[in-house]
Write a protein that holds these residues in place. Sequence first.
Motif, PDB file in Angstrom:
ATOM      1  N   ARG A   1       0.878  -1.169   0.000  1.00 13.53           N
ATOM      2  CA  ARG A   1       0.000   0.000   0.000  1.00 13.53           C
ATOM      3  C   ARG A   1       0.916   1.219   0.000  1.00 13.53           C
ATOM      4  O   ARG A   1       1.930   1.239   0.699  1.00 13.53           O
ATOM      5  CB  ARG A   1      -0.912  -0.001   1.212  1.00 13.53           C
TER       6      ARG A   1
ATOM      7  N   SER B   1      -4.516   1.986  -2.630  1.00 16.61           N
ATOM      8  CA  SER B   1      -4.484   0.565  -2.297  1.00 16.61           C
ATOM      9  C   SER B   1      -3.534  -0.190  -3.224  1.00 16.61           C
ATOM     10  O   SER B   1      -3.004   0.370  -4.186  1.00 16.61           O
ATOM     11  CB  SER B   1      -5.893  -0.017  -2.415  1.00 16.61           C
ATOM     12  N   ARG B   2      -3.356  -1.471  -2.946  1.00 17.75           N
ATOM     13  CA  ARG B   2      -2.398  -2.266  -3.714  1.00 17.75           C
ATOM     14  C   ARG B   2      -2.754  -2.337  -5.210  1.00 17.75           C
ATOM     15  O   ARG B   2      -1.874  -2.261  -6.059  1.00 17.75           O
ATOM     16  CB  ARG B   2      -2.323  -3.682  -3.140  1.00 17.75           C
TER      17      ARG B   2
ATOM     18  N   ASN C   1      -8.666   1.683  -4.802  1.00 16.97           N
ATOM     19  CA  ASN C   1      -9.120   2.572  -3.719  1.00 16.97           C
ATOM     20  C   ASN C   1      -8.088   3.667  -3.496  1.00 16.97           C
ATOM     21  O   ASN C   1      -6.880   3.388  -3.455  1.00 16.97           O
ATOM     22  CB  ASN C   1      -9.278   1.796  -2.410  1.00 16.97           C
TER      23      ASN C   1
ATOM     24  N   MET D   1      -6.060  -3.794   4.652  1.00 16.31           N
ATOM     25  CA  MET D   1      -6.858  -3.715   3.436  1.00 16.31           C
ATOM     26  C   MET D   1      -7.031  -2.266   2.998  1.00 16.31           C
ATOM     27  O   MET D   1      -6.751  -1.345   3.745  1.00 16.31           O
ATOM     28  CB  MET D   1      -8.233  -4.355   3.685  1.00 16.31           C
ATOM     29  N   ALA D   2      -7.497  -2.074   1.760  1.00 17.35           N
ATOM     30  CA  ALA D   2      -7.816  -0.753   1.192  1.00 17.35           C
ATOM     31  C   ALA D   2      -6.594   0.164   1.288  1.00 17.35           C
ATOM     32  O   ALA D   2      -5.514  -0.214   0.864  1.00 17.35           O
ATOM     33  CB  ALA D   2      -9.046  -0.176   1.864  1.00 17.35           C
TER      34      ALA D   2
END
Length: 126
Positions: free
Chosen positions: A33, A52-53, A57, A104-105
């Motif tokens: 990220r 994000s990855r 996002n 996440m995200a």
Amino acid sequence: QVQLVESGGGLVQAGGSLRLSCAASGRTFSSLRMGWFRQAPGQERELVSAISRSGGNTYQADSVKGRFTISRDNAKNTVYLQMNSLKPDDTAVYYCAADSGPGMAVARFAVEYDYWGQGTQVTVSS
């Protein structure tokens, strides 16, 4: 270990544009990220934008929403920050950061990032 190298900073007049780039190496880029922070003299480091990855996002701080856009090219191991309609208040050292953790995200807090670039100066003249 992840190495991050920023480029693209400089001096620009108010209303102008710059694009910052951050090239990453040392780890699979798509597993990271990414974020852009900035720090002006005498002020705290603040998150400008994060991604994000996958790039699906993104987050922008209210102060740059509608003017800055973060993007990434996982094939080139690079994250970008397109800065338009620059203001003197945008003057700061801009840092690229990477988070290798499992979150996440997007990562919205500096403590989530474990790798940092050396910074690039952005100066906006009035």
